[in-house]
Design a protein around this motif. Structure first.
Motif, PDB file in Angstrom:
ATOM      1  N   PRO A   4       0.840  -1.208   0.000  1.00 46.96           N
ATOM      2  CA  PRO A   4       0.000   0.000   0.000  1.00 46.96           C
ATOM      3  C   PRO A   4       0.869   1.250   0.000  1.00 46.96           C
ATOM      4  O   PRO A   4       1.987   1.236   0.525  1.00 46.96           O
ATOM      5  CB  PRO A   4      -0.784  -0.107   1.317  1.00 46.96           C
ATOM      6  CG  PRO A   4      -0.723  -1.547   1.686  1.00 46.96           C
ATOM      7  CD  PRO A   4       0.583  -2.056   1.173  1.00 46.96           C
ATOM      8  N   ILE A   5       0.354   2.289  -0.564  1.00 47.64           N
ATOM      9  CA  ILE A   5       1.085   3.555  -0.636  1.00 47.64           C
ATOM     10  C   ILE A   5       0.312   4.614   0.138  1.00 47.64           C
ATOM     11  O   ILE A   5      -0.879   4.837  -0.118  1.00 47.64           O
ATOM     12  CB  ILE A   5       1.251   4.005  -2.098  1.00 47.64           C
ATOM     13  CG1 ILE A   5       2.114   2.991  -2.858  1.00 47.64           C
ATOM     14  CG2 ILE A   5       1.866   5.406  -2.173  1.00 47.64           C
ATOM     15  CD1 ILE A   5       1.955   3.072  -4.351  1.00 47.64           C
ATOM     16  N   ALA A   6       1.000   5.236   1.093  1.00 51.53           N
ATOM     17  CA  ALA A   6       0.374   6.306   1.874  1.00 51.53           C
ATOM     18  C   ALA A   6       0.642   7.632   1.180  1.00 51.53           C
ATOM     19  O   ALA A   6       1.786   8.105   1.139  1.00 51.53           O
ATOM     20  CB  ALA A   6       0.927   6.316   3.294  1.00 51.53           C
ATOM     21  N   VAL A  22       4.684   9.765  -9.555  1.00 49.07           N
ATOM     22  CA  VAL A  22       3.817   8.660  -9.906  1.00 49.07           C
ATOM     23  C   VAL A  22       3.702   7.745  -8.703  1.00 49.07           C
ATOM     24  O   VAL A  22       4.703   7.257  -8.192  1.00 49.07           O
ATOM     25  CB  VAL A  22       4.383   7.875 -11.107  1.00 49.07           C
ATOM     26  CG1 VAL A  22       3.525   6.653 -11.387  1.00 49.07           C
ATOM     27  CG2 VAL A  22       4.459   8.783 -12.333  1.00 49.07           C
ATOM     28  N   VAL A  23       2.471   7.524  -8.222  1.00 39.57           N
ATOM     29  CA  VAL A  23       2.283   6.672  -7.053  1.00 39.57           C
ATOM     30  C   VAL A  23       1.678   5.319  -7.418  1.00 39.57           C
ATOM     31  O   VAL A  23       1.723   4.376  -6.628  1.00 39.57           O
ATOM     32  CB  VAL A  23       1.399   7.345  -5.977  1.00 39.57           C
ATOM     33  CG1 VAL A  23       2.123   8.562  -5.404  1.00 39.57           C
ATOM     34  CG2 VAL A  23       0.038   7.741  -6.527  1.00 39.57           C
ATOM     35  N   ALA A  24       1.110   5.210  -8.613  1.00 43.65           N
ATOM     36  CA  ALA A  24       0.542   3.934  -9.034  1.00 43.65           C
ATOM     37  C   ALA A  24       0.374   3.934 -10.548  1.00 43.65           C
ATOM     38  O   ALA A  24       0.286   4.982 -11.187  1.00 43.65           O
ATOM     39  CB  ALA A  24      -0.808   3.699  -8.362  1.00 43.65           C
ATOM     40  N   ASP A  28      -2.426   1.315 -18.500  1.00 42.02           N
ATOM     41  CA  ASP A  28      -1.405   2.222 -19.027  1.00 42.02           C
ATOM     42  C   ASP A  28      -1.639   3.670 -18.576  1.00 42.02           C
ATOM     43  O   ASP A  28      -1.261   4.616 -19.259  1.00 42.02           O
ATOM     44  CB  ASP A  28      -1.313   2.125 -20.555  1.00 42.02           C
ATOM     45  CG  ASP A  28      -2.668   2.281 -21.212  1.00 42.02           C
ATOM     46  OD1 ASP A  28      -3.686   2.391 -20.480  1.00 42.02           O
ATOM     47  OD2 ASP A  28      -2.731   2.294 -22.453  1.00 42.02           O
ATOM     48  N   TYR A  29      -2.263   3.802 -17.417  1.00 47.91           N
ATOM     49  CA  TYR A  29      -2.453   5.133 -16.835  1.00 47.91           C
ATOM     50  C   TYR A  29      -1.593   5.308 -15.592  1.00 47.91           C
ATOM     51  O   TYR A  29      -1.384   4.359 -14.838  1.00 47.91           O
ATOM     52  CB  TYR A  29      -3.928   5.361 -16.455  1.00 47.91           C
ATOM     53  CG  TYR A  29      -4.765   5.849 -17.611  1.00 47.91           C
ATOM     54  CD1 TYR A  29      -5.006   5.028 -18.704  1.00 47.91           C
ATOM     55  CD2 TYR A  29      -5.288   7.135 -17.613  1.00 47.91           C
ATOM     56  CE1 TYR A  29      -5.753   5.478 -19.776  1.00 47.91           C
ATOM     57  CE2 TYR A  29      -6.039   7.587 -18.683  1.00 47.91           C
ATOM     58  CZ  TYR A  29      -6.263   6.764 -19.764  1.00 47.91           C
ATOM     59  OH  TYR A  29      -6.997   7.213 -20.821  1.00 47.91           O
ATOM     60  N   ASP A  30      -1.116   6.517 -15.410  1.00 55.18           N
ATOM     61  CA  ASP A  30      -0.389   6.868 -14.201  1.00 55.18           C
ATOM     62  C   ASP A  30      -1.312   7.579 -13.226  1.00 55.18           C
ATOM     63  O   ASP A  30      -2.111   8.433 -13.628  1.00 55.18           O
ATOM     64  CB  ASP A  30       0.761   7.841 -14.498  1.00 55.18           C
ATOM     65  CG  ASP A  30       1.973   7.157 -15.100  1.00 55.18           C
ATOM     66  OD1 ASP A  30       2.113   5.920 -14.940  1.00 55.18           O
ATOM     67  OD2 ASP A  30       2.787   7.863 -15.725  1.00 55.18           O
ATOM     68  N   VAL A  31      -1.187   7.247 -11.963  1.00 57.33           N
ATOM     69  CA  VAL A  31      -1.789   8.035 -10.890  1.00 57.33           C
ATOM     70  C   VAL A  31      -0.654   8.860 -10.308  1.00 57.33           C
ATOM     71  O   VAL A  31       0.345   8.305  -9.850  1.00 57.33           O
ATOM     72  CB  VAL A  31      -2.406   7.146  -9.795  1.00 57.33           C
ATOM     73  CG1 VAL A  31      -2.996   8.007  -8.677  1.00 57.33           C
ATOM     74  CG2 VAL A  31      -3.467   6.241 -10.396  1.00 57.33           C
ATOM     75  N   GLU A 106      -3.855  10.012 -15.653  1.00 56.33           N
ATOM     76  CA  GLU A 106      -3.703  10.261 -17.085  1.00 56.33           C
ATOM     77  C   GLU A 106      -2.789   9.223 -17.709  1.00 56.33           C
ATOM     78  O   GLU A 106      -2.085   8.512 -17.007  1.00 56.33           O
ATOM     79  CB  GLU A 106      -3.135  11.659 -17.300  1.00 56.33           C
ATOM     80  CG  GLU A 106      -1.783  11.850 -16.648  1.00 56.33           C
ATOM     81  CD  GLU A 106      -1.550  13.281 -16.218  1.00 56.33           C
ATOM     82  OE1 GLU A 106      -2.237  14.154 -16.731  1.00 56.33           O
ATOM     83  OE2 GLU A 106      -0.683  13.498 -15.363  1.00 56.33           O
ATOM     84  N   PRO A 107      -2.813   9.137 -19.033  1.00 56.52           N
ATOM     85  CA  PRO A 107      -1.993   8.118 -19.688  1.00 56.52           C
ATOM     86  C   PRO A 107      -0.523   8.263 -19.305  1.00 56.52           C
ATOM     87  O   PRO A 107      -0.005   9.376 -19.245  1.00 56.52           O
ATOM     88  CB  PRO A 107      -2.202   8.407 -21.176  1.00 56.52           C
ATOM     89  CG  PRO A 107      -3.532   9.073 -21.252  1.00 56.52           C
ATOM     90  CD  PRO A 107      -3.599   9.904 -19.991  1.00 56.52           C
ATOM     91  N   ALA A 108       0.132   7.163 -19.077  1.00 55.65           N
ATOM     92  CA  ALA A 108       1.548   7.186 -18.722  1.00 55.65           C
ATOM     93  C   ALA A 108       2.324   7.948 -19.784  1.00 55.65           C
ATOM     94  O   ALA A 108       2.100   7.789 -20.984  1.00 55.65           O
ATOM     95  CB  ALA A 108       2.076   5.770 -18.597  1.00 55.65           C
ATOM     96  N   GLY A 109       3.211   8.809 -19.314  1.00 52.33           N
ATOM     97  CA  GLY A 109       4.052   9.540 -20.249  1.00 52.33           C
ATOM     98  C   GLY A 109       3.474  10.856 -20.691  1.00 52.33           C
ATOM     99  O   GLY A 109       4.125  11.592 -21.436  1.00 52.33           O
TER     100      GLY A 109
END
Ligand code: NI
Length: 129
Positions: A4-6, A22-24, A28-31, A106-109
């Motif tokens: 898990p990521i806090a 980038v947390v997750a 092919d999407y970045d959070v 959003e999409p990675a990159g």
């Protein structure tokens, strides 16, 4: 192994404004999360919508929308727990006079500044949006 990521822990380590981490990765999407303050630049993402969730503080999104009557400029104001999606092709300028923490999806990159800056964040711990 994924742990898990806090988000608060990640935010606490961010010392640069408008510099998302980038947390997750979801397919092919970045959070990404970022601390923001003051005003960012006007920019457009031609090929992708941009999702904003305010974690803390107040985020203003100035928008330039094309309507039947021409281009209209307006602003939306988001508080904690509020989300907004800027459609692809819509010019926008995020700002947070008193500072805010935000999450983007959003999409990675995807380059933070859309068509204004051609440089996409380089990798996992990259420096927004
Ligand atoms: Ni943007």
């Amino acid at each position: 192994v994924t742990e898990p990521i806090a988000l608060n822990s990640v935010l606490a380590r961010i010392d640069q404004l408008w510099s998302p981490r980038v947390v997750a990765r979801v397919n092919d999407y970045d959070v990404r999360i970022a601390k923001v303050g003051g005003a960012y630049t006007w920019h457009v993402h031609a090929d992708t919508d941009e999702f904003f969730l305010v974690l803390d503080g107040i985020l203003h999104l100035a928008l330039r929308e094309d309507t039947a009557g021409g281009r209209v400029e307006r602003a939306v104001v988001l508080g904690p727990g509020e989300v907004y999606v800027v459609p692809a092709g819509t010019g926008h300028r995020p700002s947070a006079p008193d500072g805010a923490s935000i999450l983007m999806f959003e999409p990675a990159g995807t380059a933070p500044a859309g068509s204004v800056s051609a440089a996409a964040p380089s990798r996992a711990d990259r420096g927004p949006r």
